[in-house]
Write an enzyme that holds these catalytic residues in place. Structure first.
Site, mmCIF file in Angstrom:
data_model
loop_
_atom_site.group_PDB
_atom_site.id
_atom_site.type_symbol
_atom_site.label_atom_id
_atom_site.label_comp_id
_atom_site.label_asym_id
_atom_site.label_seq_id
_atom_site.Cartn_x
_atom_site.Cartn_y
_atom_site.Cartn_z
ATOM 1 N N CYS A 165 6.136 9.309 -0.971
ATOM 2 C CA CYS A 165 4.681 9.209 -0.810
ATOM 3 C C CYS A 165 4.119 10.248 0.154
ATOM 4 O O CYS A 165 3.064 10.842 -0.103
ATOM 5 C CB CYS A 165 4.313 7.804 -0.344
ATOM 6 S SG CYS A 165 5.218 7.239 1.110
ATOM 7 N N HIS A 198 -1.607 6.310 4.112
ATOM 8 C CA HIS A 198 -0.927 7.154 5.101
ATOM 9 C C HIS A 198 -1.836 8.302 5.546
ATOM 10 O O HIS A 198 -2.664 8.795 4.765
ATOM 11 C CB HIS A 198 0.344 7.757 4.514
ATOM 12 C CG HIS A 198 1.439 6.771 4.271
ATOM 13 N ND1 HIS A 198 1.400 5.471 4.712
ATOM 14 C CD2 HIS A 198 2.631 6.917 3.607
ATOM 15 C CE1 HIS A 198 2.519 4.854 4.349
ATOM 16 N NE2 HIS A 198 3.272 5.706 3.675
#
Length: 331
Positions: A128, A240
Site C-alpha cells: 500500500c 496512510h
C-alpha cells in the site's frame, strides 16, 4: 465476468465488494471464499446475497475469470495453483509473489502494460505504501527522471487489518478509562503513541515494510531509483500519509511539480498554505485518489523537491488498485 474474492470477510475483501459495485464492474457471477471461521457468512451485493464458501483445494475455481485474493501470503502461495489452473487471472494482494520475475507488479497509473505479460496467471498488487508513492513519483518522473527518494510514512491502523482498527478504538477507550491497553496487533500500545516499526526487522535493521518500498518501486518504475524509507505506525484509523523528498536528474520548479501533480493520473493537488489547505487522512478516508500538498523546494539541493501525500490504504492501497488492474485487462 465470473469473479471470485478470496478473503471476502477481511477489510480488503469488504472494500473489494464496494469498489466492484461503485465502478459497475461487469460481474455476472460472484463467488466468495474464506477460512473455516468465515464460511457461511452472508454478504449483500447488487441486491442479492452471497454466502462465503470455505477455501479448499480442488476445482472451486473452475469457470472463474478473475480472482481477487486478499487472505495473506501463506494462503496465496498454497492456493495459487488451484486458483489459476483453469485460466483464472489471480490478482494477489499479498507480498507472496511481488518480487518474482515472472509475476508483474502493477500500479495502473504507472505500468499498466506489465499486467499483460503474466506467464503464471498471477498479477501482484504492490504494498500500500508503495502504491501511493509511485503514483505521485510517476507524475514528477515524466518531467525529469528521479534519482533518489527519502520517505517517511505515517501508516494508519488500517494497514494491519480490520481487527487492528478495532484494537486502536478499544485502546483509546481503555486508556481514557484508566485501564491497561489491550495490545495484540501491534508491538506496543498504539493509542496516543507512534511506533517506528512495521513488519519484521531485516539483517540491515530496516524493516521488511521499508525494504518493500525500495524493491517494489524499482520494479514498478523500471528504474534504478534509490529509495530509503522509515515506516511508522500512527494512531489514526484509516488512510496512510507520506512525507517524500525526491532528487531529480535536472531541477524542477515548484510550479512545474504542482502542474504535474494537478494533471497526473490518479493524483489530486491540495496545496494552498495561505488557506491551510493540505491533505489529511481524517478527511480523505474512502477516497480513490492520491492527494498531494506541501510541495516545496529542498533548501539543501537544487535538484530536490519535498511534498506530502495521503491516500486510503484499504482503497487505493489495496482494493481499488486490484480492480483497476482487472479493468485494464478487460479493456
Amino acid at each position: 465476468m465470473v469473479v471470485a474474492i478470496v478473503g471476502a470477510s477481511g477489510a480488503v475483501g469488504q472494500e473489494l465488494l464496494k469498489v466492484l459495485d461503485e465502478r459497475s464492474f461487469p460481474v455476472t457471477e460472484l463467488r466468495l471464499f474464506g477460512s473455516s471461521r468465515s464460511a457461511g457468512t452472508i454478504y449483500p451485493f447488487r441486491g442479492q446475497t452471497y454466502t462465503v464458501q470455505e477455501l479448499r483445494h480442488g476445482d472451486l475455481f473452475q469457470g472463474i475469470d478473475i480472482a481477487f485474493v486478499s487472505a495473506g501470503g501463506s494462503v496465496s502461495k498454497e492456493y495459487a495453483e488451484d486458483i489459476t489452473r483453469y485460466g483464472a487471472v489471480m490478482i494477489d494482494n499479498s507480498s507472496a509473489f511481488r518480487m518474482d520475475e515472472d509475476v508483474p507488479l502493477v500500479v495502473p497509473e504507472v505500468n499498466p502494460q506489465d499486467a499483460l505479460n503474466r506467464p503464471r496467471g498471477i498479477i501482484a498488487n504492490p504494498n500500500c505504501t508503495t502504491i501511493q508513492m509511485v503514483v505521485a513519483l510517476h507524475a514528477i518522473d515524466q518531467i525529469s527522471p528521479i534519482r533518489r527518494v527519502h520517505v517517511a510514512t505515517y501508516q494508519a491502523a488500517s494497514g494491519a487489518g480490520a481487527q487492528a482498527m478495532k484494537e486502536l478504538e478499544q485502546q483509546y477507550r481503555e486508556v481514557l478509562d484508566g485501564k491497561p491497553a489491550t495490545v495484540n496487533k501491534f508491538a506496543y500500545q498504539l493509542a496516543f503513541n507512534l511506533i517506528p516499526h512495521i513488519d519484521v526487522f531485516a539483517d540491515n535493521d530496516y524493516t521488511k515494510e521499508e525494504l518493500k518500498m525500495y524493491n517494489e518501486t524499482r520494479k514498478i518504475m523500471h528504474s534504478d531509483i534509490q529509495v530509503a524509507a522509515t515506516c511508522v505506525r500512527v494512531p489514526s484509523l484509516r488512510a496512510h500519509s507520506e512525507s517524500i523528498w525526491v532528487e531529480t536528474a535536472t531541477p524542477i520548479s515548484v510550479e512545474q511539480a504542482k502542474q504535474a501533480f494537478a494533471h497526473g493520473a490518479g493524483c489530486v493537488l491540495m496545496d494552498d498554505p495561505a488557506t491551510k489547505t493540505y491533505p489529511m487522512p481524517l478527511f480523505l478516508s474512502g477516497k480513490d485518489e492520491v492527494f498531494i500538498g506541501r510541495v516545496r523546494p529542498d533548501l539543501t539541493n537544487p535538484n530536490g523537491l519535498a511534498f506530502w501525500c495521503v491516500s486510503d490504504q484499504i482503497r487505493k492501497g489495496a482494493a481499488l488498485n486490484a480492480v483497476q488492474i482487472a479493468e485494464y485487462i478487460i479493456k
